[in-house]
Scaffold this motif. Structure first.
Motif, PDB file in Angstrom:
ATOM      1  N   LYS A  28       0.838  -1.199   0.000  1.00  0.00           N
ATOM      2  CA  LYS A  28       0.000   0.000   0.000  1.00  0.00           C
ATOM      3  C   LYS A  28       0.876   1.254   0.000  1.00  0.00           C
ATOM      4  O   LYS A  28       1.884   1.328   0.697  1.00  0.00           O
ATOM      5  N   ARG A  29       0.485   2.234  -0.792  1.00  0.00           N
ATOM      6  CA  ARG A  29       1.257   3.477  -0.898  1.00  0.00           C
ATOM      7  C   ARG A  29       0.944   4.404   0.267  1.00  0.00           C
ATOM      8  O   ARG A  29      -0.212   4.583   0.640  1.00  0.00           O
ATOM      9  N   ILE A  30       1.967   4.999   0.832  1.00  0.00           N
ATOM     10  CA  ILE A  30       1.823   5.997   1.897  1.00  0.00           C
ATOM     11  C   ILE A  30       2.423   7.304   1.406  1.00  0.00           C
ATOM     12  O   ILE A  30       3.487   7.322   0.778  1.00  0.00           O
ATOM     13  N   SER A  31       1.738   8.416   1.689  1.00  0.00           N
ATOM     14  CA  SER A  31       2.295   9.733   1.373  1.00  0.00           C
ATOM     15  C   SER A  31       1.896  10.713   2.466  1.00  0.00           C
ATOM     16  O   SER A  31       0.922  10.498   3.193  1.00  0.00           O
ATOM     17  N   PHE A  32       2.674  11.790   2.578  1.00  0.00           N
ATOM     18  CA  PHE A  32       2.478  12.767   3.647  1.00  0.00           C
ATOM     19  C   PHE A  32       2.421  14.183   3.073  1.00  0.00           C
ATOM     20  O   PHE A  32       3.235  14.536   2.212  1.00  0.00           O
ATOM     21  N   GLU A  33       1.498  14.971   3.582  1.00  0.00           N
ATOM     22  CA  GLU A  33       1.333  16.349   3.103  1.00  0.00           C
ATOM     23  C   GLU A  33       1.737  17.358   4.182  1.00  0.00           C
ATOM     24  O   GLU A  33       1.374  17.221   5.350  1.00  0.00           O
ATOM     25  N   PHE A  34       2.480  18.383   3.763  1.00  0.00           N
ATOM     26  CA  PHE A  34       2.896  19.478   4.637  1.00  0.00           C
ATOM     27  C   PHE A  34       2.337  20.802   4.109  1.00  0.00           C
ATOM     28  O   PHE A  34       1.913  20.887   2.957  1.00  0.00           O
ATOM     29  N   PHE A  35       2.397  21.826   4.958  1.00  0.00           N
ATOM     30  CA  PHE A  35       2.177  23.196   4.484  1.00  0.00           C
ATOM     31  C   PHE A  35       3.478  23.964   4.665  1.00  0.00           C
ATOM     32  O   PHE A  35       4.283  23.629   5.548  1.00  0.00           O
ATOM     33  N   PRO A  36       3.738  24.966   3.838  1.00  0.00           N
ATOM     34  CA  PRO A  36       5.019  25.688   3.921  1.00  0.00           C
ATOM     35  C   PRO A  36       5.091  26.557   5.180  1.00  0.00           C
ATOM     36  O   PRO A  36       4.220  27.406   5.397  1.00  0.00           O
ATOM     37  N   PRO A  37       6.103  26.367   6.020  1.00  0.00           N
ATOM     38  CA  PRO A  37       6.242  27.181   7.241  1.00  0.00           C
ATOM     39  C   PRO A  37       6.597  28.628   6.890  1.00  0.00           C
ATOM     40  O   PRO A  37       7.170  28.904   5.827  1.00  0.00           O
ATOM     41  N   LYS A  38       6.277  29.531   7.812  1.00  0.00           N
ATOM     42  CA  LYS A  38       6.530  30.957   7.572  1.00  0.00           C
ATOM     43  C   LYS A  38       7.812  31.450   8.239  1.00  0.00           C
ATOM     44  O   LYS A  38       8.320  32.512   7.885  1.00  0.00           O
ATOM     45  N   THR A  39       8.313  30.695   9.233  1.00  0.00           N
ATOM     46  CA  THR A  39       9.477  31.156   9.987  1.00  0.00           C
ATOM     47  C   THR A  39      10.653  30.200   9.793  1.00  0.00           C
ATOM     48  O   THR A  39      10.476  29.035   9.413  1.00  0.00           O
ATOM     49  N   ASP A  40      11.856  30.685  10.086  1.00  0.00           N
ATOM     50  CA  ASP A  40      13.042  29.833  10.001  1.00  0.00           C
ATOM     51  C   ASP A  40      12.942  28.661  10.971  1.00  0.00           C
ATOM     52  O   ASP A  40      13.338  27.536  10.660  1.00  0.00           O
ATOM     53  N   GLN A  41      12.401  28.946  12.162  1.00  0.00           N
ATOM     54  CA  GLN A  41      12.235  27.874  13.154  1.00  0.00           C
ATOM     55  C   GLN A  41      11.266  26.813  12.639  1.00  0.00           C
ATOM     56  O   GLN A  41      11.500  25.612  12.802  1.00  0.00           O
ATOM     57  N   GLY A  42      10.193  27.270  12.011  1.00  0.00           N
ATOM     58  CA  GLY A  42       9.221  26.341  11.451  1.00  0.00           C
ATOM     59  C   GLY A  42       9.819  25.486  10.346  1.00  0.00           C
ATOM     60  O   GLY A  42       9.510  24.301  10.216  1.00  0.00           O
ATOM     61  N   LYS A  43      10.695  26.087   9.552  1.00  0.00           N
ATOM     62  CA  LYS A  43      11.345  25.343   8.461  1.00  0.00           C
ATOM     63  C   LYS A  43      12.274  24.273   9.009  1.00  0.00           C
ATOM     64  O   LYS A  43      12.322  23.151   8.489  1.00  0.00           O
ATOM     65  N   GLU A  44      13.010  24.598  10.067  1.00  0.00           N
ATOM     66  CA  GLU A  44      13.890  23.609  10.686  1.00  0.00           C
ATOM     67  C   GLU A  44      13.078  22.463  11.291  1.00  0.00           C
ATOM     68  O   GLU A  44      13.437  21.290  11.154  1.00  0.00           O
ATOM     69  N   LYS A  45      11.973  22.818  11.945  1.00  0.00           N
ATOM     70  CA  LYS A  45      11.113  21.804  12.559  1.00  0.00           C
ATOM     71  C   LYS A  45      10.511  20.886  11.487  1.00  0.00           C
ATOM     72  O   LYS A  45      10.405  19.673  11.686  1.00  0.00           O
ATOM     73  N   LEU A  46      10.146  21.466  10.336  1.00  0.00           N
ATOM     74  CA  LEU A  46       9.546  20.661   9.280  1.00  0.00           C
ATOM     75  C   LEU A  46      10.527  19.620   8.742  1.00  0.00           C
ATOM     76  O   LEU A  46      10.166  18.467   8.489  1.00  0.00           O
ATOM     77  N   LEU A  47      11.777  20.010   8.570  1.00  0.00           N
ATOM     78  CA  LEU A  47      12.782  19.065   8.086  1.00  0.00           C
ATOM     79  C   LEU A  47      12.990  17.933   9.092  1.00  0.00           C
ATOM     80  O   LEU A  47      13.196  16.772   8.713  1.00  0.00           O
ATOM     81  N   ALA A  48      12.917  18.269  10.381  1.00  0.00           N
ATOM     82  CA  ALA A  48      13.040  17.239  11.420  1.00  0.00           C
ATOM     83  C   ALA A  48      11.822  16.308  11.388  1.00  0.00           C
ATOM     84  O   ALA A  48      11.951  15.088  11.571  1.00  0.00           O
ATOM     85  N   THR A  49      10.638  16.887  11.152  1.00  0.00           N
ATOM     86  CA  THR A  49       9.417  16.081  11.042  1.00  0.00           C
ATOM     87  C   THR A  49       9.509  15.137   9.855  1.00  0.00           C
ATOM     88  O   THR A  49       9.182  13.946   9.958  1.00  0.00           O
ATOM     89  N   GLN A  50       9.969  15.665   8.717  1.00  0.00           N
ATOM     90  CA  GLN A  50      10.130  14.814   7.537  1.00  0.00           C
ATOM     91  C   GLN A  50      11.085  13.661   7.829  1.00  0.00           C
ATOM     92  O   GLN A  50      10.825  12.515   7.433  1.00  0.00           O
ATOM     93  N   GLN A  51      12.165  13.951   8.535  1.00  0.00           N
ATOM     94  CA  GLN A  51      13.157  12.915   8.847  1.00  0.00           C
ATOM     95  C   GLN A  51      12.514  11.789   9.652  1.00  0.00           C
ATOM     96  O   GLN A  51      12.786  10.608   9.411  1.00  0.00           O
ATOM     97  N   LYS A  52      11.647  12.136  10.596  1.00  0.00           N
ATOM     98  CA  LYS A  52      10.965  11.123  11.403  1.00  0.00           C
ATOM     99  C   LYS A  52      10.014  10.287  10.555  1.00  0.00           C
ATOM    100  O   LYS A  52       9.888   9.073  10.748  1.00  0.00           O
ATOM    101  N   LEU A  53       9.331  10.933   9.612  1.00  0.00           N
ATOM    102  CA  LEU A  53       8.350  10.224   8.787  1.00  0.00           C
ATOM    103  C   LEU A  53       9.009   9.330   7.736  1.00  0.00           C
ATOM    104  O   LEU A  53       8.365   8.412   7.207  1.00  0.00           O
TER     105      LEU A  53
END
Length: 275
Positions: free
Chosen positions: A2-27
């Motif tokens: 079964k195919r799995i995919s994940f959707e994000f929204f673009p963060p507005k802050t530098d901190q949010g961008k760093e957190k998103l990359l960490a979230t992607q790494q976990k997923l």
């Protein structure tokens, strides 16, 4: 598989961008087929979406930008499409998109998602895998369920590869939708969109805006526990896990998670499913 995919929204802050990359790494531990990144109404996050996709692609090459046609000229759309092609992007989520406040359809050269799909195919051939939106509970602006089904088929006939649904909590709606597509000889795969339940007020407000139905029994239970965050998350995890189990048993080809830029809730549901 079964195919799995994940959707994000673009963060507005530098901190949010760093957190998103960490979230992607976990997923990434779930070996997703792709990630995707949303596109604001009328192209309001145009540059941020592109930049976020470029960063996410460093960790997972198949990261798809969302691209909507409302509020953008044909030239602006093609500039983005060709830029993504040159950058090596291989997948696009092609959408009509929402109208920004005060904007009318007359201001958009490309008004519907099937026209956008057709334009991308004319410009780039088969370079991109094209995902499009599907609405098991009917698009809130559709004239009828039949019209909505026919519109999805037009997107497929224009060159879309598969559909990603609006989130829903009624598995029967998905089953009925797939039956309706089969009756009009549309056999494109349609991946259910899964929204973890994290905050009752936000869920009900957003569902009211986008036309997603939260069944009365579910609303009632959530309202009873809405002030207990831990109870909401535990109950929500159980409900969404059961929903996914039913969808997969019905033959859904995979699951597309609306992550809200979080890893934990999505990982727990997938762990519960043994995926």
């Amino acid at each position: 598989m079964k195919r799995i995919s994940f959707e994000f929204f673009p963060p507005k802050t530098d901190q949010g961008k760093e957190k998103l990359l960490a979230t992607q790494q976990k997923l990434l531990v779930k070996n997703p087929a792709f990630f995707s990144c949303t596109f604001g109404a009328g192209g309001s996050t145009r540059d941020n979406t592109r930049d976020t996709v470029n960063k996410l692609r460093e960790q997972h090459g198949d990261t798809a930008p969302h691209l909507s046609c409302i509020g953008q000229s044909r030239e602006e759309i093609l500039e983005l499409v060709n830029g993504y092609k040159e950058a090596g992007v291989q997948r696009i989520v092609a959408l009509r998109g929402d109208l920004p406040s005060g904007m009318g359809y007359a201001q958009s050269e490309i008004k519907y998602a099937d026209e956008l799909v057709q334009l991308i195919r004319q410009e780039t051939g088969d370079h991109f895998t094209l995902e499009v939106a599907a609405y098991p509970e009917m698009h809130p602006q559709a004239r009828s369920f039949e019209d909505d089904i026919a519109h999805f088929k037009r997107k497929v006939d224009a060159g879309a590869n598969s559909g990603l649904t609006q989130y829903f909590y009624n598995a029967d709606a998905y089953g009925y939708y797939m039956d309706a597509l089969q009756k009009i000889d549309c056999d494109a795969p349609v991946y259910p969109g899964i929204m973890p339940i994290l905050n009752v007020a936000n869920l009900l407000r957003f569902s009211n805006t986008c036309g997603a139905d939260v069944p009365r029994w579910l609303q009632s239970k959530l309202n009873d526990i809405k002030d207990d965050d831990a109870a909401v998350k535990a109950f929500g995890e159980e409900v969404v896990t059961r929903l996914c189990e039913r969808l997969l048993a019905m033959g859904a080809p995979g699951l597309h998670f609306y992550t809200m830029n979080q890893a934990g809730p999505n990982l727990r549901i997938l762990d519960n499913l043994g995926m």
